[in-house]
Design a protein around this motif. Structure first.
Motif, PDB file in Angstrom:
ATOM      1  N   TRP A   1     -21.338  46.436 -35.588  1.00 18.92           N
ATOM      2  CA  TRP A   1     -19.908  46.682 -35.724  1.00 18.92           C
ATOM      3  C   TRP A   1     -19.638  47.830 -36.696  1.00 18.92           C
ATOM      4  O   TRP A   1     -18.792  48.691 -36.456  1.00 18.92           O
ATOM      5  CB  TRP A   1     -19.201  45.403 -36.185  1.00 18.92           C
ATOM      6  N   MET A   2     -20.395  47.860 -37.789  1.00 20.59           N
ATOM      7  CA  MET A   2     -20.248  48.948 -38.751  1.00 20.59           C
ATOM      8  C   MET A   2     -20.506  50.301 -38.085  1.00 20.59           C
ATOM      9  O   MET A   2     -19.743  51.268 -38.266  1.00 20.59           O
ATOM     10  CB  MET A   2     -21.209  48.747 -39.923  1.00 20.59           C
ATOM     11  N   GLY A   3     -21.572  50.387 -37.288  1.00 22.69           N
ATOM     12  CA  GLY A   3     -21.863  51.625 -36.587  1.00 22.69           C
ATOM     13  C   GLY A   3     -20.774  52.005 -35.595  1.00 22.69           C
ATOM     14  O   GLY A   3     -20.430  53.189 -35.452  1.00 22.69           O
ATOM     15  N   GLU A   4     -20.213  51.017 -34.912  1.00 24.23           N
ATOM     16  CA  GLU A   4     -19.134  51.286 -33.954  1.00 24.23           C
ATOM     17  C   GLU A   4     -17.888  51.827 -34.659  1.00 24.23           C
ATOM     18  O   GLU A   4     -17.199  52.713 -34.149  1.00 24.23           O
ATOM     19  CB  GLU A   4     -18.793  50.011 -33.182  1.00 24.23           C
TER      20      GLU A   4
ATOM     21  N   VAL B   1     -20.657  43.876 -46.293  1.00 19.47           N
ATOM     22  CA  VAL B   1     -20.196  44.942 -47.193  1.00 19.47           C
ATOM     23  C   VAL B   1     -20.029  46.241 -46.413  1.00 19.47           C
ATOM     24  O   VAL B   1     -19.057  46.988 -46.596  1.00 19.47           O
ATOM     25  CB  VAL B   1     -21.194  45.138 -48.361  1.00 19.47           C
ATOM     26  N   GLY B   2     -20.974  46.524 -45.525  1.00 18.40           N
ATOM     27  CA  GLY B   2     -20.906  47.740 -44.724  1.00 18.40           C
ATOM     28  C   GLY B   2     -19.702  47.774 -43.796  1.00 18.40           C
ATOM     29  O   GLY B   2     -19.065  48.821 -43.629  1.00 18.40           O
TER      30      GLY B   2
ATOM     31  N   SER C   1     -26.035  53.192 -39.985  1.00 18.61           N
ATOM     32  CA  SER C   1     -25.839  52.773 -38.599  1.00 18.61           C
ATOM     33  C   SER C   1     -26.837  51.703 -38.179  1.00 18.61           C
ATOM     34  O   SER C   1     -26.455  50.589 -37.853  1.00 18.61           O
ATOM     35  CB  SER C   1     -25.944  53.995 -37.668  1.00 18.61           C
ATOM     36  N   GLY C   2     -28.136  52.044 -38.180  1.00 20.55           N
ATOM     37  CA  GLY C   2     -29.140  51.088 -37.729  1.00 20.55           C
ATOM     38  C   GLY C   2     -29.442  51.192 -36.251  1.00 20.55           C
ATOM     39  O   GLY C   2     -30.326  50.510 -35.747  1.00 20.55           O
ATOM     40  N   SER C   3     -28.728  52.048 -35.538  1.00 24.25           N
ATOM     41  CA  SER C   3     -28.920  52.194 -34.096  1.00 24.25           C
ATOM     42  C   SER C   3     -29.355  53.615 -33.782  1.00 24.25           C
ATOM     43  O   SER C   3     -28.721  54.579 -34.211  1.00 24.25           O
ATOM     44  CB  SER C   3     -27.625  51.868 -33.350  1.00 24.25           C
ATOM     45  N   SER C   4     -30.427  53.749 -33.017  1.00 21.70           N
ATOM     46  CA  SER C   4     -30.913  55.070 -32.630  1.00 21.70           C
ATOM     47  C   SER C   4     -29.913  55.770 -31.719  1.00 21.70           C
ATOM     48  O   SER C   4     -29.610  56.952 -31.898  1.00 21.70           O
ATOM     49  CB  SER C   4     -32.267  54.935 -31.926  1.00 21.70           C
ATOM     50  N   ALA C   5     -29.396  55.044 -30.728  1.00 22.29           N
ATOM     51  CA  ALA C   5     -28.456  55.648 -29.779  1.00 22.29           C
ATOM     52  C   ALA C   5     -27.173  56.092 -30.479  1.00 22.29           C
ATOM     53  O   ALA C   5     -26.647  57.181 -30.218  1.00 22.29           O
ATOM     54  CB  ALA C   5     -28.141  54.660 -28.656  1.00 22.29           C
ATOM     55  N   ALA C   6     -26.665  55.250 -31.397  1.00 22.17           N
ATOM     56  CA  ALA C   6     -25.436  55.600 -32.120  1.00 22.17           C
ATOM     57  C   ALA C   6     -25.669  56.818 -33.010  1.00 22.17           C
ATOM     58  O   ALA C   6     -24.812  57.699 -33.120  1.00 22.17           O
ATOM     59  CB  ALA C   6     -24.950  54.418 -32.958  1.00 22.17           C
ATOM     60  N   THR C   7     -26.832  56.868 -33.667  1.00 17.62           N
ATOM     61  CA  THR C   7     -27.158  58.008 -34.517  1.00 17.62           C
ATOM     62  C   THR C   7     -27.228  59.292 -33.702  1.00 17.62           C
ATOM     63  O   THR C   7     -26.647  60.319 -34.059  1.00 17.62           O
ATOM     64  CB  THR C   7     -28.501  57.776 -35.236  1.00 17.62           C
ATOM     65  N   CYS C   8     -27.944  59.238 -32.579  1.00 19.61           N
ATOM     66  CA  CYS C   8     -28.101  60.411 -31.732  1.00 19.61           C
ATOM     67  C   CYS C   8     -26.756  60.875 -31.180  1.00 19.61           C
ATOM     68  O   CYS C   8     -26.441  62.070 -31.194  1.00 19.61           O
ATOM     69  CB  CYS C   8     -29.063  60.071 -30.587  1.00 19.61           C
ATOM     70  N   ALA C   9     -25.932  59.936 -30.715  1.00 18.10           N
ATOM     71  CA  ALA C   9     -24.644  60.295 -30.120  1.00 18.10           C
ATOM     72  C   ALA C   9     -23.682  60.858 -31.160  1.00 18.10           C
ATOM     73  O   ALA C   9     -23.003  61.866 -30.925  1.00 18.10           O
ATOM     74  CB  ALA C   9     -24.027  59.067 -29.440  1.00 18.10           C
ATOM     75  N   THR C  10     -23.627  60.217 -32.320  1.00 19.59           N
ATOM     76  CA  THR C  10     -22.665  60.646 -33.343  1.00 19.59           C
ATOM     77  C   THR C  10     -23.005  62.024 -33.886  1.00 19.59           C
ATOM     78  O   THR C  10     -22.144  62.910 -33.975  1.00 19.59           O
ATOM     79  CB  THR C  10     -22.629  59.626 -34.494  1.00 19.59           C
ATOM     80  N   ILE C  11     -24.260  62.228 -34.268  1.00 27.57           N
ATOM     81  CA  ILE C  11     -24.657  63.531 -34.805  1.00 27.57           C
ATOM     82  C   ILE C  11     -24.610  64.596 -33.704  1.00 27.57           C
ATOM     83  O   ILE C  11     -24.257  65.750 -33.955  1.00 27.57           O
ATOM     84  CB  ILE C  11     -26.058  63.452 -35.439  1.00 27.57           C
TER      85      ILE C  11
ATOM     86  N   SER D   1     -13.869  49.272 -31.392  1.00 35.39           N
ATOM     87  CA  SER D   1     -15.092  49.035 -32.171  1.00 35.39           C
ATOM     88  C   SER D   1     -15.540  47.587 -32.045  1.00 35.39           C
ATOM     89  O   SER D   1     -16.738  47.309 -31.888  1.00 35.39           O
ATOM     90  CB  SER D   1     -14.866  49.401 -33.635  1.00 35.39           C
ATOM     91  N   LEU D   2     -14.594  46.657 -32.099  1.00 39.35           N
ATOM     92  CA  LEU D   2     -14.940  45.230 -32.000  1.00 39.35           C
ATOM     93  C   LEU D   2     -15.495  44.904 -30.620  1.00 39.35           C
ATOM     94  O   LEU D   2     -16.507  44.198 -30.496  1.00 39.35           O
ATOM     95  CB  LEU D   2     -13.709  44.373 -32.301  1.00 39.35           C
ATOM     96  N   MET D   3     -14.862  45.416 -29.569  1.00 42.08           N
ATOM     97  CA  MET D   3     -15.335  45.141 -28.220  1.00 42.08           C
ATOM     98  C   MET D   3     -16.682  45.813 -27.949  1.00 42.08           C
ATOM     99  O   MET D   3     -17.556  45.230 -27.294  1.00 42.08           O
ATOM    100  CB  MET D   3     -14.295  45.604 -27.197  1.00 42.08           C
ATOM    101  N   GLY D   4     -16.851  47.043 -28.463  1.00 39.91           N
ATOM    102  CA  GLY D   4     -18.138  47.713 -28.292  1.00 39.91           C
ATOM    103  C   GLY D   4     -19.265  46.958 -28.973  1.00 39.91           C
ATOM    104  O   GLY D   4     -20.346  46.773 -28.401  1.00 39.91           O
ATOM    105  N   ALA D   5     -19.017  46.487 -30.198  1.00 39.51           N
ATOM    106  CA  ALA D   5     -20.031  45.718 -30.928  1.00 39.51           C
ATOM    107  C   ALA D   5     -20.295  44.378 -30.249  1.00 39.51           C
ATOM    108  O   ALA D   5     -21.441  43.918 -30.182  1.00 39.51           O
ATOM    109  CB  ALA D   5     -19.570  45.496 -32.371  1.00 39.51           C
TER     110      ALA D   5
END
Length: 431
Positions: free
Chosen positions: A69-72, A251-252, A113-123, A274-278
């Motif tokens: 959820w934090m990453g979303e 906390v995150g 983030s903690g997610s490879s896909a989220a990191t790749c997409a965001t950056i 964000s909630l639905m995606g998570a």
């Protein structure tokens, strides 16, 4: 019945169900039910109910949906734009210049983030348009992003580490700490390759628009303050012992909401999306974990893990050759399954083997994460390749080709972990 025949039948059932487009979690549970019904005297029905409930009600696992959820939330803020503005001035004098923003940006975002896909997409949303506009070559831009995006799995907090910690009964906090040095070292290897490539191809690197003075660089660095504070809040609460991994995830989430509100991007649509995606992502992961837990129980009753461990020991493989065999096995498996499925599908069989070989389970967790990172950029089921294909419209085979240098750097990282295990074990030993 012969173990080889039982294993063959279960593998055939597994790939038949996967090939029929059955969800991975249901496939694992189905294969477990077939194995328990046909090859053991234990009734499968109540065993499945108890195991699925136990895996879904784990308190430790609560950290997983919170980090997702934090990453979303961060995915929908202006964090990426701020990070580029803060990082770009400091890399203008390095060989490769702004190409390093891919690696540094992925390293920083991986820590929240903690997610490879989220990191790749965001950056990627941040850097690809900027680097393309400034004239940087597509092959090194996309290749470095695909490679560096995998750092989302290694640098804590990491979803894969949480899944491994739960399935292998290893301290998640220790796994998080163990991932710091390998993650930083792998990021340094990526940046080193970019610098070497730039020195060999100087004509392909555009000249900088202008050189900023030191004071200007400091002023632009203020855009990094929000993400640095969030990283400090999440990881600092874990490493100081103030919070567990689950509490740090909460906390995150709170910190990401505060960031979103300060940046003016917090509204009902952002919260809902964000909630639905998570929720969608976690439900998929939870179903896989539940099916894998039942499969582990089923194989335990059949006796396959114990027999496989005895078979491997009987082969007389040295620990090094066992490590090489496991790396090849996971790379091959990564051509067909995603990282989480790979971990939960194999741990029940692999753990007795690696324990018998004397591997430290924290070290082995980092080894698994690095190998799973490699699988993120191997076709046909490399998640980072899919992400970049959707963002760039390039053929997946072309993306895989330009990413290969970073794949080989990860192979080198696996060897480093073997010959210098303290890279992964030194920090956890200080806890």
């Amino acid at each position: 019945m012969n173990d080889v025949l039982v294993t063959t039948l279960l593998i055939v059932a597994l790939f038949a169900l996967l090939g029929s487009s059955v969800w991975i979690g249901l496939t694992l549970a189905g294969v477990a039910w077939i194995g328990m019904e046909l090859f053991s005297s234990r009734p499968a029905g109540d065993a499945m109910a108890v195991t699925v409930w136990g895996s879904a009600s784990s308190w430790t696992l609560t950290a997983l949906p919170l980090f997702i959820w934090m990453g979303e939330i961060l995915f929908r803020t202006k964090l990426s734009e701020s990070m580029f503005r803060g990082l770009a001035p400091w890399v203008s004098r390095l060989p490769g210049r702004l190409l390093h923003t891919n690696v540094i940006g992925c390293t920083i975002f991986a820590a929240v983030s903690g997610s490879s896909a989220a990191t790749c997409a965001t950056i990627g949303k941040m850097s690809l348009p900027e680097l393309g506009r400034r004239g940087y070559p597509e092959e090194i831009t996309i290749g470095s992003l695909a490679g560096a995006g995998t750092l989302g799995l290694l640098i804590p907090p990491s979803i894969i580490m949480i899944v491994y910690g739960v399935t292998a009964d290893v301290s998640i906090a220790k796994l998080f700490v163990a991932g710091i040095l390998p993650g930083m070292l792998l990021a340094a290897l990526f940046s080193g390759y970019i610098a070497a490539w730039a020195l060999l191809n100087p004509q392909k690197i555009p000249v900088p628009d202008r050189v900023m003075r030191f004071g200007e660089k400091l002023r632009e660095s203020r855009h990094l303050i929000p993400v640095v504070l969030l990283i400090a809040g999440v990881l600092g609460s874990i490493y100081t012992g103030v919070a567990t991994a689950t509490e740090a995830a909460a906390v995150g989430v709170v910190g990401s909401f505060i960031l979103s509100a300060v940046q003016g991007s917090l509204n009902w649509a952002t919260f809902r999306d964000s909630l639905m995606g998570a929720t969608r992502l976690y439900c998929m992961i939870a179903l896989i974990l539940a099916g894998a837990a039942f499969l582990t129980l089923s194989m335990g009753y059949i006796g396959l893990p114990r027999n496989l461990a005895e078979y491997v020991r009987g082969l007389g493989l040295s620990p090094f050759m066992l490590m090489v065999a496991l790396a090849l096995f996971y790379i091959l498996l990564g051509c067909f399954l995603d990282g989480i499925s790979m971990v939960v599908l194999t741990m029940g069989v692999i753990l007795p083997t690696v324990q018998a070989a004397g591997f430290d389970l924290v070290w082995f967790g980092i080894f698994i994460v690095v190998v799973v990172e490699m699988a993120q950029i191997t076709p046909p089921v490399g998640f980072n390749l899919f992400v970049l294909q959707g963002m760039t419209g390039k053929e997946i085979t072309w993306i895989a080709r330009v990413t290969m240098p970073f794949f080989f750097l990860m192979c080198g990282m696996v060897l480093l972990l073997w010959f210098v295990p303290q890279i992964a074990t030194w920090l956890p030993s200080k806890m």
